[in-house]
Design a protein around this motif. Structure first.
Motif, mmCIF file in Angstrom:
data_model
loop_
_atom_site.group_PDB
_atom_site.id
_atom_site.type_symbol
_atom_site.label_atom_id
_atom_site.label_comp_id
_atom_site.label_asym_id
_atom_site.label_seq_id
_atom_site.Cartn_x
_atom_site.Cartn_y
_atom_site.Cartn_z
ATOM 1 N N GLU A 114 1.142 -1.535 -0.134
ATOM 2 C CA GLU A 114 0.297 -0.025 -0.200
ATOM 3 C C GLU A 114 0.562 0.972 -0.174
ATOM 4 O OE1 GLU A 114 -3.141 0.508 0.256
ATOM 5 O OE2 GLU A 114 -4.069 -1.248 0.071
ATOM 6 N N ALA A 115 2.113 1.570 0.691
ATOM 7 C CA ALA A 115 3.235 2.163 -0.198
ATOM 8 C C ALA A 115 4.102 2.201 -0.192
ATOM 9 C CB ALA A 115 2.909 2.833 1.161
ATOM 10 N N PHE A 116 5.523 2.468 -1.144
ATOM 11 C CA PHE A 116 6.656 2.099 -0.788
ATOM 12 C C PHE A 116 7.656 3.542 -0.820
ATOM 13 C CE2 PHE A 116 5.241 2.045 -5.554
ATOM 14 C CZ PHE A 116 5.834 3.243 -5.290
ATOM 15 N N SER A 117 8.735 3.468 -0.635
ATOM 16 C CA SER A 117 9.775 4.885 -0.587
ATOM 17 C C SER A 117 10.941 4.093 -1.106
ATOM 18 C CB SER A 117 10.669 5.514 0.284
ATOM 19 O OG SER A 117 10.678 4.549 1.744
ATOM 20 N N ALA A 118 11.952 5.252 -1.907
ATOM 21 C CA ALA A 118 12.983 4.944 -2.526
ATOM 22 C C ALA A 118 13.786 6.489 -2.015
ATOM 23 C CB ALA A 118 12.996 4.361 -3.907
ATOM 24 N N ARG A 119 14.906 6.155 -2.538
ATOM 25 C CA ARG A 119 15.971 7.814 -3.056
ATOM 26 C C ARG A 119 17.359 6.900 -3.778
ATOM 27 N NH1 ARG A 119 16.148 12.233 0.417
ATOM 28 N NH2 ARG A 119 18.156 13.329 0.632
ATOM 29 N N PRO A 120 16.992 7.002 -4.790
ATOM 30 C CA PRO A 120 17.510 6.702 -5.847
ATOM 31 C C PRO A 120 18.352 7.404 -6.404
ATOM 32 C CG PRO A 120 15.770 6.699 -6.839
ATOM 33 C CD PRO A 120 15.249 6.899 -5.683
ATOM 34 N N CYS A 121 18.487 8.752 -6.237
ATOM 35 C CA CYS A 121 19.116 9.261 -6.635
ATOM 36 C C CYS A 121 19.835 10.946 -6.038
ATOM 37 C CB CYS A 121 19.096 10.758 -8.156
ATOM 38 S SG CYS A 121 18.937 9.051 -9.137
ATOM 39 N N GLY A 122 19.517 10.509 -4.395
ATOM 40 C CA GLY A 122 19.030 11.426 -3.676
ATOM 41 C C GLY A 122 17.810 12.680 -3.727
ATOM 42 N N GLY A 123 17.224 12.717 -3.988
ATOM 43 C CA GLY A 123 15.515 12.698 -3.802
ATOM 44 C C GLY A 123 14.572 12.338 -3.556
ATOM 45 N N ASP A 124 13.372 12.547 -2.839
ATOM 46 C CA ASP A 124 12.459 11.260 -2.099
ATOM 47 C C ASP A 124 12.286 10.994 -3.176
ATOM 48 O OD1 ASP A 124 13.321 11.288 1.229
ATOM 49 O OD2 ASP A 124 12.881 13.029 1.327
ATOM 50 N N VAL A 125 11.230 9.422 -2.872
ATOM 51 C CA VAL A 125 10.419 8.729 -3.851
ATOM 52 C C VAL A 125 9.389 8.132 -2.756
ATOM 53 C CG1 VAL A 125 9.669 7.186 -5.179
ATOM 54 C CG2 VAL A 125 11.362 8.478 -5.827
ATOM 55 N N LEU A 126 8.073 8.520 -2.577
ATOM 56 C CA LEU A 126 7.008 8.607 -1.579
ATOM 57 C C LEU A 126 5.537 8.045 -2.369
ATOM 58 C CD1 LEU A 126 6.522 7.691 1.267
ATOM 59 C CD2 LEU A 126 6.238 9.950 1.646
ATOM 60 N N ALA A 127 5.432 7.410 -2.155
ATOM 61 C CA ALA A 127 4.139 6.899 -2.616
ATOM 62 C C ALA A 127 3.218 6.094 -2.013
ATOM 63 C CB ALA A 127 3.616 6.479 -4.509
ATOM 64 N N VAL A 128 1.672 6.327 -2.029
ATOM 65 C CA VAL A 128 0.856 6.099 -0.554
ATOM 66 C C VAL A 128 -0.765 5.133 -2.177
ATOM 67 C CG1 VAL A 128 1.739 6.653 1.209
ATOM 68 C CG2 VAL A 128 -1.317 7.455 -0.315
ATOM 69 N N GLN A 129 -0.903 3.747 -2.018
ATOM 70 C CA GLN A 129 -1.891 3.817 -2.693
ATOM 71 C C GLN A 129 -4.034 4.003 -2.125
ATOM 72 O OE1 GLN A 129 -2.376 0.511 -5.659
ATOM 73 N NE2 GLN A 129 -3.730 2.941 -5.541
ATOM 74 N N TRP A 130 -3.442 4.765 -1.149
ATOM 75 C CA TRP A 130 -4.832 5.076 -0.384
ATOM 76 C C TRP A 130 -5.113 6.714 -1.006
ATOM 77 C CZ3 TRP A 130 -1.202 2.992 3.239
ATOM 78 C CH2 TRP A 130 -0.521 4.450 3.716
ATOM 79 N N HIS A 131 -6.034 7.496 -0.159
ATOM 80 C CA HIS A 131 -5.934 8.948 -0.771
ATOM 81 C C HIS A 131 -6.012 10.347 0.234
ATOM 82 C CE1 HIS A 131 -7.261 8.594 -4.980
ATOM 83 N NE2 HIS A 131 -7.729 7.114 -4.799
#
Length: 259
Positions: free
Chosen positions: A211-228
């Protein structure tokens, strides 16, 4: 006659600019559309200025735009990500938006490579999972993740809730300070195979869907959620926390964010 204050710079530091991706909709004629509910929390709880990004592939210079945006939000949508983007057949019962697919994947990829933060909500999570090499499933017809009645009125569409468990020690768990939360969830697609390099932040209680994941592959945050989290955000501490995380990733000091 208006007076122009030329070259004024005494209004304090400029807010960071976050792009919010539109969708292709029909309202008598083709239009670019994004729900206002995605915009308001970015201003109030993330301290950002919003720039709407058209989902028109032929009109977009994604390289130039990625160099001007401080962040990007891929919103939810009534359309599905096309199966051809991840090597599967299209999910049944959902509209497609091929231009949205093209702009979302290319612009998000350029933003991430430039070290700029990128965020996803619902369809946005699905797009980012595909961008990282993951796949999606449309086998979500049990009523667990959305109302079973497709005619549900907009006013009650997001009354549909379920619980998710947060990964201990994860970004969301540390920020929300709770082991689980109840979320509003309305979607036809979900993660099948998780994309490479993504850290799981939450699972659905019951079927275990990511339902959610994160990453930081190139120095910037990636954050996503399936809900609203954008729905009725003022009434939800966990939703406000999500948008506060966006503000932090954009470099906004908490003192400058409205309560």
């Amino acid at each position: 006659m208006r007076r122009f204050a030329c070259c004024r710079d005494d209004d304090g530091p400029a807010r960071p600019v976050i792009g919010v991706l539109c969708c292709n909709e029909i309202a008598d004629r083709p239009i670019q559309a994004v729900a206002t509910r995605f915009v308001d929390p970015l201003v109030r709880y993330a301290g950002a200025t919003v720039l709407l990004v058209p989902a028109v592939a032929d009109a977009m210079d994604t390289r130039a735009l990625a160099g001007r945006l401080d962040g990007l939000l891929l919103t939810g949508s009534r359309s599905n990500v096309a199966g051809g983007r991840y090597g599967k057949a299209d999910a049944a019962g959902g509209a497609l938006d091929l231009d949205r697919d093209a702009v979302a994947l290319e612009l998000a990829g350029r933003m991430i490579e430039a070290g700029r933060p990128v965020f996803g909500i619902c369809r946005g999570l699905q797009e980012l999972n595909v961008l990282f090499g993951g796949t999606l499933t449309g086998a979500l017809e049990d009523g667990h993740h959305r109302p079973t009645d497709d005619a549900t009125a907009y006013e009650t569409l997001f009354d549909h809730v379920h619980d998710v468990t947060l990964r201990p020690g994860g970004l969301l768990a540390r920020t929300i300070a709770a082991p689980s939360i109840s979320v509003t969830s309305v979607h036809r697609q979900g993660i099948d195979r998780l994309g490479t390099g993504l850290d799981i932040e939450a699972h659905a209680v019951g079927d275990g869907l990511v339902e959610a994941f994160s990453a930081r592959p190139c120095g910037g945050d990636v954050l996503a959620v399936q809900w609203h989290p954008e729905w009725d955000v003022a009434a939800s501490a966990s939703s406000r926390a999500f948008f506060s995380l966006i503000g932090q990733s954009l470099g906004v000091e908490s003192a400058s964010i409205k309560s």
